[in-house]
Design an enzyme around this catalytic site. Structure first.
Site, PDB file in Angstrom:
ATOM      1  N   VAL A 124       8.124  -7.571   9.356  1.00 21.88           N
ATOM      2  CA  VAL A 124       9.536  -7.151   9.398  1.00 21.88           C
ATOM      3  C   VAL A 124      10.104  -7.138  10.812  1.00 21.88           C
ATOM      4  O   VAL A 124      11.315  -7.243  10.999  1.00 21.88           O
ATOM      5  CB  VAL A 124       9.769  -5.752   8.758  1.00 21.88           C
ATOM      6  CG1 VAL A 124       9.496  -5.764   7.266  1.00 21.88           C
ATOM      7  CG2 VAL A 124       8.955  -4.674   9.459  1.00 21.88           C
ATOM      8  N   ARG A 162       0.839  -1.204   0.000  1.00 20.22           N
ATOM      9  CA  ARG A 162       0.000   0.000   0.000  1.00 20.22           C
ATOM     10  C   ARG A 162       0.874   1.253   0.000  1.00 20.22           C
ATOM     11  O   ARG A 162       2.070   1.181   0.257  1.00 20.22           O
ATOM     12  CB  ARG A 162      -0.900   0.012   1.247  1.00 20.22           C
ATOM     13  CG  ARG A 162      -1.951  -1.071   1.191  1.00 20.22           C
ATOM     14  CD  ARG A 162      -2.923  -1.019   2.352  1.00 20.22           C
ATOM     15  NE  ARG A 162      -2.325  -1.455   3.594  1.00 20.22           N
ATOM     16  CZ  ARG A 162      -2.254  -0.727   4.709  1.00 20.22           C
ATOM     17  NH1 ARG A 162      -2.750   0.492   4.718  1.00 20.22           N
ATOM     18  NH2 ARG A 162      -1.705  -1.206   5.806  1.00 20.22           N
ATOM     19  N   TYR A 196       7.176   7.539  17.082  1.00 15.78           N
ATOM     20  CA  TYR A 196       7.453   7.579  15.642  1.00 15.78           C
ATOM     21  C   TYR A 196       8.687   8.448  15.351  1.00 15.78           C
ATOM     22  O   TYR A 196       9.552   8.080  14.541  1.00 15.78           O
ATOM     23  CB  TYR A 196       6.207   8.142  14.948  1.00 15.78           C
ATOM     24  CG  TYR A 196       6.210   8.106  13.451  1.00 15.78           C
ATOM     25  CD1 TYR A 196       5.869   6.944  12.763  1.00 15.78           C
ATOM     26  CD2 TYR A 196       6.522   9.245  12.706  1.00 15.78           C
ATOM     27  CE1 TYR A 196       5.842   6.924  11.368  1.00 15.78           C
ATOM     28  CE2 TYR A 196       6.496   9.235  11.329  1.00 15.78           C
ATOM     29  CZ  TYR A 196       6.157   8.073  10.662  1.00 15.78           C
ATOM     30  OH  TYR A 196       6.131   8.066   9.283  1.00 15.78           O
TER      31      TYR A 196
HETATM   32  P1  NAP Z   1       0.597   2.844   4.740  1.00 22.95           P
HETATM   33  O1  NAP Z   1      -0.167   3.351   3.591  1.00 22.95           O
HETATM   34  O2  NAP Z   1      -0.064   2.766   6.079  1.00 22.95           O
HETATM   35  O3  NAP Z   1       1.224   1.417   4.352  1.00 22.95           O
HETATM   36  C1  NAP Z   1       2.023   0.752   5.291  1.00 22.95           C
HETATM   37  C2  NAP Z   1       2.663  -0.454   4.627  1.00 22.95           C
HETATM   38  O4  NAP Z   1       3.553  -1.063   5.575  1.00 22.95           O
HETATM   39  C3  NAP Z   1       1.661  -1.527   4.241  1.00 22.95           C
HETATM   40  O5  NAP Z   1       2.122  -2.112   3.056  1.00 22.95           O
HETATM   41  C4  NAP Z   1       1.734  -2.519   5.399  1.00 22.95           C
HETATM   42  O6  NAP Z   1       1.396  -3.861   5.042  1.00 22.95           O
HETATM   43  C5  NAP Z   1       3.209  -2.423   5.718  1.00 22.95           C
HETATM   44  N1  NAP Z   1       3.553  -2.868   7.081  1.00 22.95           N
HETATM   45  C6  NAP Z   1       3.198  -2.307   8.260  1.00 22.95           C
HETATM   46  N2  NAP Z   1       3.733  -2.993   9.286  1.00 22.95           N
HETATM   47  C7  NAP Z   1       4.454  -4.007   8.730  1.00 22.95           C
HETATM   48  C8  NAP Z   1       5.234  -5.062   9.253  1.00 22.95           C
HETATM   49  N3  NAP Z   1       5.405  -5.225  10.586  1.00 22.95           N
HETATM   50  N4  NAP Z   1       5.806  -5.942   8.395  1.00 22.95           N
HETATM   51  C9  NAP Z   1       5.658  -5.805   7.059  1.00 22.95           C
HETATM   52  N5  NAP Z   1       4.926  -4.818   6.499  1.00 22.95           N
HETATM   53  C10 NAP Z   1       4.335  -3.931   7.331  1.00 22.95           C
HETATM   54  O7  NAP Z   1       1.903   3.752   5.002  1.00 22.95           O
HETATM   55  P2  NAP Z   1       2.665   4.758   4.027  1.00 22.95           P
HETATM   56  O8  NAP Z   1       2.118   6.120   4.230  1.00 22.95           O
HETATM   57  O9  NAP Z   1       2.776   4.195   2.667  1.00 22.95           O
HETATM   58  O10 NAP Z   1       4.098   4.764   4.726  1.00 22.95           O
HETATM   59  C11 NAP Z   1       5.193   4.030   4.211  1.00 22.95           C
HETATM   60  C12 NAP Z   1       6.446   4.462   4.948  1.00 22.95           C
HETATM   61  O11 NAP Z   1       6.655   5.852   4.763  1.00 22.95           O
HETATM   62  C13 NAP Z   1       6.378   4.254   6.466  1.00 22.95           C
HETATM   63  O12 NAP Z   1       7.631   3.864   6.946  1.00 22.95           O
HETATM   64  C14 NAP Z   1       6.027   5.625   6.980  1.00 22.95           C
HETATM   65  O13 NAP Z   1       6.437   5.800   8.308  1.00 22.95           O
HETATM   66  C15 NAP Z   1       6.777   6.501   6.003  1.00 22.95           C
HETATM   67  N6  NAP Z   1       6.266   7.866   5.894  1.00 22.95           N
HETATM   68  C16 NAP Z   1       5.015   8.095   5.441  1.00 22.95           C
HETATM   69  C17 NAP Z   1       4.561   9.414   5.360  1.00 22.95           C
HETATM   70  C18 NAP Z   1       3.199   9.777   4.862  1.00 22.95           C
HETATM   71  O14 NAP Z   1       2.828  10.952   4.941  1.00 22.95           O
HETATM   72  N7  NAP Z   1       2.407   8.858   4.339  1.00 22.95           N
HETATM   73  C19 NAP Z   1       5.414  10.452   5.734  1.00 22.95           C
HETATM   74  C20 NAP Z   1       6.684  10.162   6.192  1.00 22.95           C
HETATM   75  C21 NAP Z   1       7.113   8.860   6.253  1.00 22.95           C
HETATM   76  P3  NAP Z   1      -0.147  -4.388   5.024  1.00 22.95           P
HETATM   77  O15 NAP Z   1      -0.770  -3.803   3.783  1.00 22.95           O
HETATM   78  O16 NAP Z   1      -0.037  -5.861   4.975  1.00 22.95           O
HETATM   79  O17 NAP Z   1      -0.785  -3.870   6.282  1.00 22.95           O
END
Ligand code: NAP
Length: 242
Positions: free
Chosen positions: A60, A11, A154
């Site tokens: 992970v 995702r 976080y």
């Molecule tokens: P997201 O839409 O909530 O997607 C999270 C993804 O991580 C999903 O694919 C989920 O898998 C996977 N995941 C969560 N826990 C896991 C685990 N223990 N083992 C394996 N997979 C796991 O999040 P996102 O916004 O794309 O964020 C991705 C990264 O970017 C994260 O590290 C987040 O902290 C960072 N980030 C995001 C933002 C933002 O604004 N969105 C900003 C800064 C940094 P499932 O689908 O199976 O649940």
């Protein structure tokens, strides 16, 4: 053959990164924790575009699962290796610190920093041995640079990712492996959909959230041959939000 592994590839940012890497001609391993349907959709999009992708389920933060799944993959792929690793899996459990539970703290830090450690440690030997270069990109956050109230867990985890990135980059540079971190601001994904977007958008000089594809383009560049001399860096992508 060189493969890419994107943790949390089902995702949001991970999904866009999987698609981007496949467009660069790299076969992609799409890791996810529980959402097989979403991961399958990413695989289908990649296949429809003529790329190669495979699902890879593990948590992970679970060392045993990480090792079991990657041991098995290596057994089935003796001549291949994972040359591109994107440590992207992450979660948020926001709360002010005096109300934060142990579970809120550990689930966030375990996913971000233990996850980075278990997966990266497992893949480094082959990546370094092949001497054809390797790329590691770690997903940090603006929260890890400046700290965000309500996110001590976080912010701590994402700051730790930056420290680990800089240390590891120096360790593996002689083997031609680069290690960089990407620090996004607000990006439109499931992770940010419960936030007050109208208010937050006003804080961003560009007055909008970023798109996952914009982060994926940066990760794609860091994984490319052109980025071979960039290592130990933290690259922000946040629409000017400092
Ligand atoms: P997201 O839409 O909530 O997607 C999270 C993804 O991580 C999903 O694919 C989920 O898998 C996977 N995941 C969560 N826990 C896991 C685990 N223990 N083992 C394996 N997979 C796991 O999040 P996102 O916004 O794309 O964020 C991705 C990264 O970017 C994260 O590290 C987040 O902290 C960072 N980030 C995001 C933002 C933002 O604004 N969105 C900003 C800064 C940094 P499932 O689908 O199976 O649940």
């Amino acid at each position: 053959m060189k493969y890419a592994l994107v943790t949390g590839g089902s995702r949001g940012l991970g999904r866009a990164i999987c698609i981007r890497l496949s467009q660069m001609g790299v076969p992609v391993l799409i890791n996810y924790q529980s959402n097989e349907k979403a991961a399958g959709e990413v695989r289908d999009i990649i296949s429809a575009g003529g790329g190669q992708a495979q699902l890879m389920q593990f948590d992970v933060s679970d060392r045993q699962q990480v090792c079991d799944v990657l041991d098995e993959w290596e057994k089935q792929h003796p001549d291949d290796y994972i040359a591109y690793l994107v440590n992207n899996a992450g979660i948020r459990r926001d709360n002010v610190m005096f109300m934060m539970t142990d579970e809120d703290w550990h689930s966030v830090t375990d996913t971000a920093i233990d996850g980075f450690f278990y997966v990266t440690r497992r893949l480094l030997p082959r990546m370094m041995m092949r001497r054809h270069g390797g790329r590691i990109v770690n997903m940090s956050s603006l929260s890890g640079i400046k700290g965000m109230p309500g996110q001590t867990n976080y912010s701590a985890a994402k700051a730790a990712v930056i420290g680990a990135t800089k240390a590891l980059a120096q360790e593996v540079a002689p083997r031609g492996v680069t290690v960089n971190a990407v620090a996004p601001g607000f990006i439109e994904t499931d992770m940010t959909k419960d936030l007050p977007q109208d208010q937050l958008r006003e804080l961003v000089p560009m007055k909008r959230f970023g798109r996952p594809e914009e982060v994926a383009a940066l990760v794609g560049f860091l994984c490319s041959e052109e980025a071979a001399y960039i290592t130990g860096e933290v690259i922000s992508i946040n629409g000017g939000l400092l």
